[in-house]
Design an enzyme around this catalytic site. Sequence first.
Site, PDB file in Angstrom:
ATOM      1  N   GLU A   1       0.872  -1.403   0.134  1.00 50.08           N
ATOM      2  CA  GLU A   1       0.184  -0.030   0.028  1.00 50.08           C
ATOM      3  C   GLU A   1       0.662   1.316  -0.118  1.00 50.08           C
ATOM      4  O   GLU A   1       1.526   1.583   0.904  1.00 50.08           O
ATOM      5  CB  GLU A   1      -0.936  -0.072   1.233  1.00 50.08           C
ATOM      6  CG  GLU A   1      -1.717   1.254   1.036  1.00 50.08           C
ATOM      7  CD  GLU A   1      -2.573   1.415   2.440  1.00 50.08           C
ATOM      8  OE1 GLU A   1      -3.833   2.299   2.313  1.00 50.08           O
ATOM      9  OE2 GLU A   1      -2.612   0.466   3.237  1.00 50.08           O
TER      10      GLU A   1
ATOM     11  N   GLU B   1     -12.460   3.153   3.082  1.00 48.37           N
ATOM     12  CA  GLU B   1     -11.577   3.567   4.271  1.00 48.37           C
ATOM     13  C   GLU B   1     -11.751   4.920   4.498  1.00 48.37           C
ATOM     14  O   GLU B   1     -10.974   5.929   3.986  1.00 48.37           O
ATOM     15  CB  GLU B   1     -10.387   3.224   3.909  1.00 48.37           C
ATOM     16  CG  GLU B   1      -9.261   3.324   5.127  1.00 48.37           C
ATOM     17  CD  GLU B   1      -7.901   2.605   4.962  1.00 48.37           C
ATOM     18  OE1 GLU B   1      -7.502   1.715   5.643  1.00 48.37           O
ATOM     19  OE2 GLU B   1      -7.325   3.450   4.221  1.00 48.37           O
TER      20      GLU B   1
END
Length: 263
Positions: free
Chosen positions: A145, A243
Amino acid sequence: MKLIPCIEMLYKAEHPGFTDRFRAAQADGFDAVDMWLWRDKPMDAVADAVAETGVQVFSLCADPRASLVNPAEHAAVLAAVRDTVPVARRVNGQLKGAGAPARIILASGFAMPGVAEAEQRANIVAVLREAARIAADGGVELLLEPVHMVIGGHLMAVHQVRQGLDLVEAVDHPALRLLADVYHGAVSGETFAQAFADRTGLVAHVQVADFEGRHEPGTGALDWSGLLPLLRQRGYTGSIGLEYLPTLPIDQSLALTRRTLGL
């Protein structure tokens, strides 16, 4: 494309108890959730909630976090991956032969001042190759990520989707894919088209939040009308992770998100 809520953010206000968020997600029709670190969670209770609700953990972070950039921390990175593999499988449902592969998230750590970028990149590639081998042996998948975070004037070494894709290509292992966070891309100044280019086959998960503020899509400055058409055009068939920090009650927040994304 199915939506996957991150229960570190969504449902937190309504359900302070972590495992209660699995039941809330089930009630809203979700069959998977994202979470972050696991050592601070009641993982036996999480596994029970997964079994009870059928809501699996789509992804969680290698715990503890350690730097991919700094070779002095590589042993800690690999130990964290080894420790997280059985945990990820347990709460993903894989141990019963169900569900997609469990996924473990890694971030790069902060860039090392005074160290050439090429050397830092080589360090990351080296440890990711070994971590991917461990993941493959355990039947799970790693997600790198890119994260745009600055602490004490130091920026994360991998903070753009483009950088992350370059690294996934360099490692060239089927157990390593990219988690593309649209919010962090926006902080880095990447557009959707720039971020994903023609390499969506290397992307296993896309997370969304608006910019600025990291709230639900539709509350900030990003133009969301092109995201899903772009992903579909470029062959992405994976999931969309939510998110973000809700600004509305969860039912209204999810409704706004779905309208904004066109899902």
